[in-house]
Scaffold this motif. Structure first.
Motif, PDB file in Angstrom:
ATOM      1  N   ASN A 212      45.665  31.426  35.111  1.00  0.00           N
ATOM      2  CA  ASN A 212      45.916  32.270  36.281  1.00  0.00           C
ATOM      3  C   ASN A 212      46.002  33.724  35.823  1.00  0.00           C
ATOM      4  O   ASN A 212      47.081  34.290  35.653  1.00  0.00           O
ATOM      5  N   VAL A 213      44.833  34.312  35.601  1.00  0.00           N
ATOM      6  CA  VAL A 213      44.724  35.663  35.037  1.00  0.00           C
ATOM      7  C   VAL A 213      44.014  36.580  36.020  1.00  0.00           C
ATOM      8  O   VAL A 213      42.918  36.278  36.495  1.00  0.00           O
ATOM      9  N   MET A 214      44.647  37.707  36.313  1.00  0.00           N
ATOM     10  CA  MET A 214      44.046  38.751  37.148  1.00  0.00           C
ATOM     11  C   MET A 214      43.654  39.921  36.248  1.00  0.00           C
ATOM     12  O   MET A 214      44.441  40.390  35.435  1.00  0.00           O
ATOM     13  N   ILE A 215      42.419  40.397  36.370  1.00  0.00           N
ATOM     14  CA  ILE A 215      42.010  41.628  35.699  1.00  0.00           C
ATOM     15  C   ILE A 215      42.064  42.769  36.707  1.00  0.00           C
ATOM     16  O   ILE A 215      41.720  42.604  37.873  1.00  0.00           O
ATOM     17  N   PHE A 216      42.531  43.938  36.255  1.00  0.00           N
ATOM     18  CA  PHE A 216      42.576  45.087  37.157  1.00  0.00           C
ATOM     19  C   PHE A 216      42.512  46.369  36.343  1.00  0.00           C
ATOM     20  O   PHE A 216      42.701  46.370  35.134  1.00  0.00           O
ATOM     21  N   GLY A 217      42.200  47.470  37.021  1.00  0.00           N
ATOM     22  CA  GLY A 217      42.089  48.746  36.334  1.00  0.00           C
ATOM     23  C   GLY A 217      41.811  49.870  37.308  1.00  0.00           C
ATOM     24  O   GLY A 217      41.275  49.646  38.398  1.00  0.00           O
ATOM     25  N   GLU A 218      42.194  51.073  36.918  1.00  0.00           N
ATOM     26  CA  GLU A 218      42.059  52.264  37.760  1.00  0.00           C
ATOM     27  C   GLU A 218      41.112  53.260  37.117  1.00  0.00           C
ATOM     28  O   GLU A 218      41.077  53.401  35.901  1.00  0.00           O
ATOM     29  N   SER A 219      40.327  53.960  37.939  1.00  0.00           N
ATOM     30  CA  SER A 219      39.397  54.987  37.479  1.00  0.00           C
ATOM     31  C   SER A 219      38.386  54.366  36.514  1.00  0.00           C
ATOM     32  O   SER A 219      37.697  53.413  36.870  1.00  0.00           O
ATOM     33  N   GLY A 220      38.308  54.840  35.264  1.00  0.00           N
ATOM     34  CA  GLY A 220      37.424  54.194  34.306  1.00  0.00           C
ATOM     35  C   GLY A 220      37.770  52.731  34.122  1.00  0.00           C
ATOM     36  O   GLY A 220      36.896  51.903  33.856  1.00  0.00           O
ATOM     37  N   GLY A 221      39.049  52.397  34.274  1.00  0.00           N
ATOM     38  CA  GLY A 221      39.459  50.997  34.196  1.00  0.00           C
ATOM     39  C   GLY A 221      38.943  50.173  35.356  1.00  0.00           C
ATOM     40  O   GLY A 221      38.698  48.964  35.211  1.00  0.00           O
ATOM     41  N   ALA A 233      30.411  36.707  29.322  1.00  0.00           N
ATOM     42  CA  ALA A 233      31.386  36.560  28.238  1.00  0.00           C
ATOM     43  C   ALA A 233      32.821  36.477  28.735  1.00  0.00           C
ATOM     44  O   ALA A 233      33.693  35.929  28.051  1.00  0.00           O
ATOM     45  N   THR A 234      33.093  37.014  29.914  1.00  0.00           N
ATOM     46  CA  THR A 234      34.474  37.027  30.427  1.00  0.00           C
ATOM     47  C   THR A 234      34.722  35.974  31.490  1.00  0.00           C
ATOM     48  O   THR A 234      35.884  35.701  31.828  1.00  0.00           O
ATOM     49  N   ALA A 235      33.675  35.379  32.007  1.00  0.00           N
ATOM     50  CA  ALA A 235      33.805  34.481  33.166  1.00  0.00           C
ATOM     51  C   ALA A 235      34.839  33.371  32.987  1.00  0.00           C
ATOM     52  O   ALA A 235      35.561  33.054  33.942  1.00  0.00           O
ATOM     53  N   PRO A 236      34.983  32.758  31.806  1.00  0.00           N
ATOM     54  CA  PRO A 236      35.950  31.664  31.695  1.00  0.00           C
ATOM     55  C   PRO A 236      37.407  32.102  31.667  1.00  0.00           C
ATOM     56  O   PRO A 236      38.300  31.254  31.745  1.00  0.00           O
ATOM     57  N   TYR A 237      37.666  33.422  31.575  1.00  0.00           N
ATOM     58  CA  TYR A 237      38.996  33.871  31.185  1.00  0.00           C
ATOM     59  C   TYR A 237      39.795  34.577  32.280  1.00  0.00           C
ATOM     60  O   TYR A 237      40.889  35.059  32.006  1.00  0.00           O
ATOM     61  N   PHE A 238      39.268  34.677  33.499  1.00  0.00           N
ATOM     62  CA  PHE A 238      40.063  35.284  34.570  1.00  0.00           C
ATOM     63  C   PHE A 238      39.710  34.628  35.893  1.00  0.00           C
ATOM     64  O   PHE A 238      38.669  33.993  36.040  1.00  0.00           O
ATOM     65  N   ASN A 239      40.601  34.815  36.872  1.00  0.00           N
ATOM     66  CA  ASN A 239      40.486  34.122  38.159  1.00  0.00           C
ATOM     67  C   ASN A 239      40.373  35.052  39.353  1.00  0.00           C
ATOM     68  O   ASN A 239      39.978  34.618  40.437  1.00  0.00           O
ATOM     69  N   LYS A 240      40.738  36.321  39.184  1.00  0.00           N
ATOM     70  CA  LYS A 240      40.719  37.279  40.296  1.00  0.00           C
ATOM     71  C   LYS A 240      40.708  38.688  39.713  1.00  0.00           C
ATOM     72  O   LYS A 240      40.975  38.858  38.511  1.00  0.00           O
ATOM     73  N   ALA A 241      40.390  39.679  40.542  1.00  0.00           N
ATOM     74  CA  ALA A 241      40.201  41.029  40.008  1.00  0.00           C
ATOM     75  C   ALA A 241      40.567  42.085  41.044  1.00  0.00           C
ATOM     76  O   ALA A 241      40.551  41.825  42.249  1.00  0.00           O
ATOM     77  N   SER A 242      40.868  43.290  40.546  1.00  0.00           N
ATOM     78  CA  SER A 242      41.126  44.445  41.411  1.00  0.00           C
ATOM     79  C   SER A 242      40.474  45.677  40.808  1.00  0.00           C
ATOM     80  O   SER A 242      40.689  45.995  39.632  1.00  0.00           O
ATOM     81  N   ILE A 243      39.677  46.370  41.621  1.00  0.00           N
ATOM     82  CA  ILE A 243      38.929  47.567  41.210  1.00  0.00           C
ATOM     83  C   ILE A 243      39.517  48.745  41.973  1.00  0.00           C
ATOM     84  O   ILE A 243      39.386  48.833  43.193  1.00  0.00           O
ATOM     85  N   GLU A 244      40.154  49.673  41.261  1.00  0.00           N
ATOM     86  CA  GLU A 244      40.974  50.710  41.881  1.00  0.00           C
ATOM     87  C   GLU A 244      40.449  52.107  41.552  1.00  0.00           C
ATOM     88  O   GLU A 244      40.454  52.526  40.399  1.00  0.00           O
ATOM     89  N   SER A 245      39.983  52.818  42.561  1.00  0.00           N
ATOM     90  CA  SER A 245      39.515  54.202  42.399  1.00  0.00           C
ATOM     91  C   SER A 245      38.533  54.337  41.239  1.00  0.00           C
ATOM     92  O   SER A 245      38.564  55.316  40.487  1.00  0.00           O
ATOM     93  N   GLY A 246      37.653  53.350  41.110  1.00  0.00           N
ATOM     94  CA  GLY A 246      36.648  53.399  40.042  1.00  0.00           C
ATOM     95  C   GLY A 246      35.566  52.383  40.294  1.00  0.00           C
ATOM     96  O   GLY A 246      35.314  51.517  39.461  1.00  0.00           O
TER      97      GLY A 246
END
Length: 553
Positions: A212-221, A233-246
């Protein structure tokens, strides 16, 4: 929008984020450690600290050497250690200018930090954050994104990495250097993938759930997160994501990346066949050379037909190489590989005021409407009158500077965010949720009477719940961007609760916040995050219709 003009805005991402990354943000760090905590991971034992109810591990290596013969290549294997390795100090950030309160930057920079309520085998959601700074500066130790309050107040595990940046992380050598350097244009983003793999293998020891891993990041992140969302390469390792001002809709093509490499070699007076000489150039000299190249943000524009279009050579960022990054993250569609993974995406209402602050732009805030037209025409040409007319109709009380800020902010971060939401929605699989952050800071842009409002990067300290009243009852310090008003604590709690609930369940929700519907092409629901949150259907509908009519969405 004129391509060069938009690139100019995007090119400020890295430079401006550097100012934020080294600013300190002005919130209290954790107090003295209560005790040391030891935990055993695959390479050996590490020692962190328990402070104010949170176990903190800093500078944990997740990859081996990336210097010497590993420059521009995948890291050497991480070597096990004997005894107990200290994990109470941050690890070295990637090569860049020195950073406040951090070790000296180094080519060997593959370290991560973990904040957890307890190392107790409880399966907490994991929030894996990629720092901002474009693709050239920043680190997982920036104080505004300290993960202690998220861990303490919302029972989650927070992880942040350092990874290669700039020329050392994204120089494309695939076409001249052979098989050992395959993927060279994406080393920095592959480092983050290694960090996610580390989480999968080790986070259970920190009370986190590897499933149960969420990836997230702001601007360049946020742009990094866009790439991670599209990478095998990352598909097996996270379940949801957030893209913030980038919103990373498009990244650098192989052709443009090869042109940038040729520019670098020419500047260094190295023939392509002698590319190995790059391995002997000191990292500090490469950093100087990186600054000499034309700086453009690593985004490819949607509209290729405007006057002044030129190729986007010179910047360093992920490369659409057909392997590591098989295609643009969200062009022409949302990535099929993540169709079943929920997504958050959005931007801050007044993104541009950050860049005005960073560039010491005071003239914008003296504009009248005649001056507004003159300022916009070089960028928007024949569309200028239509644009101003649309914004004045939609915002009858707005001043000329207000309209310039609105146009600049949505063109920089909003149009791409809406584009991502629309493309994700069209998959009719996992939901996508669109937001605007709107809490208004009363702090003024220096040299003006114009308030910052909700500038780029202000969301960082809010979503990490670092806008919070001191637990000891002392007088709160002024926030770096957020100002002095105590209601900022309410907005920060809302933001952090929405994000941590999304991390836990895949649906953002919070107490005293309306239910947040998934975005669709009929209602176009958008959550406005503030002290009082509200769902607004088809927000900025008139303005977005205009942007669509001129081919920008």
């Amino acid at each position: 929008m004129n391509t060069i003009a938009r690139r100019h805005f995007l090119s400020q991402l890295s430079l401006a984020s550097a100012a934020v990354a080294t600013s300190g943000f002005g919130f209290a760090r954790s107090g003295k450690p209560d005790e040391f905590i030891e935990v055993e991971i695959a390479p050996g034992k590490i020692k962190g600290v328990r402070s104010d109810g949170v176990n903190i591990f800093k500078g944990v290596p997740y990859g081996g050497k990336t210097s010497g013969d590993r420059r521009f290549r995948r890291p050497a294997p991480l070597q096990p250690w004997t005894g107990v390795r200290d994990a109470t100090q941050f690890g070295a950030p990637a090569i860049q200018s020195p950073r406040r309160n951090e070790p000296a930057p180094s080519e060997d920079c593959l370290f991560l930090n973990v904040w957890t309520p307890a190392n107790d085998n409880k399966k907490r959601p994991v929030m894996f954050y990629s720092h901002g700074g474009g693709f050239v500066v920043g680190s997982g130790a920036s104080p505004g994104q300290d993960g202690a309050n998220l861990a303490r107040n919302f029972d989650v595990v927070v992880v942040q990495t350092n990874h290669r940046l700039g020329l050392l992380g994204f120089l494309y050598l695939d076409e001249i250097a052979g098989a050992d350097y395959e993927g060279s244009g994406n080393m920095g983003i592959l480092d983050i993938a290694d960090g996610l793999k580390w989480v999968n293998e080790n986070i259970a020891q920190f009370g986190g759930d590897p499933n149960n891993v969420m990836i997230f990041g702001e601007s360049g992140g946020g742009a990094k997160t866009s790439c991670l969302y599209a990478m095998p390469a990352t598909a097996p390792y996270f379940n949801k994501a957030s893209i913030e001002s980038g919103p990373g809709v498009r990244m650098t093509t192989k052709e443009t990346a090869a042109e940038t490499t040729a520019m670098l070699l020419k500047e260094l007076n190295i023939a392509p066949k002698d590319w190995r000489k790059l391995l002997d150039v000191p990292a500090a000299d490469l950093l100087v050379m990186q600054a000499k190249l034309p700086f453009v943000a690593p985004f490819i524009e949607k509209n290729n037909n405007r006057v002044g279009m030129q190729r986007n050579a010179g910047g360093f960022g992920p490369v659409v190489d057909g392997k590591v990054l098989p295609h643009h993250p969200f062009d022409p569609t949302a990535p099929e590989i993540s169709r079943n993974k929920p997504l958050l995406v959005g931007w801050n209402e007044d993104e541009y005021t950050f860049f005005a602050w960073e560039r010491k732009d005071t003239e914008t805030f003296k504009l009248d409407f005649d001056g507004l037209k003159k300022k916009l025409e070089p960028k928007y040409g024949a569309d200028t009158d239509k644009m101003i007319e649309t914004y004045r109709k939609a915002r009858p009380d707005a001043s000329a500077p207000d309209i310039f800020v609105a146009i600049s902010s949505i063109s920089m971060m909003g149009l791409g965010s809406v584009d991502i939401a629309e493309k994700k929605s069209k998959q009719n699989q996992a939901p996508v949720y669109l937001y605007n952050f709107g809490y208004k800071s009363e702090k003024k842009i220096p040299g003006t009477d114009y308030a910052l409002g909700t500038p780029h990067a202000m969301d960082i300290s809010f979503k990490f719940n670092n806008e919070i009243a001191p637990r000891d009852g002392s007088q709160p310090k002024e926030s770096f961007f957020g100002g002095n008003k105590p209601e900022r604590f309410v907005a920060s709690h809302h933001f952090a609760e929405l994000w941590t609930t999304f991390a836990r369940t895949g649906k953002p929700a919070a107490k005293d916040v309306p239910e947040w519907p998934a975005y669709n092409l009929k209602d176009r629901a958008t959550m406005r995050i503030d002290t009082k949150c509200e769902v607004i259907n088809n927000r900025f509908g008139e303005e977005l219709a205009m942007w669509r009519s001129i081919g920008e969405v």
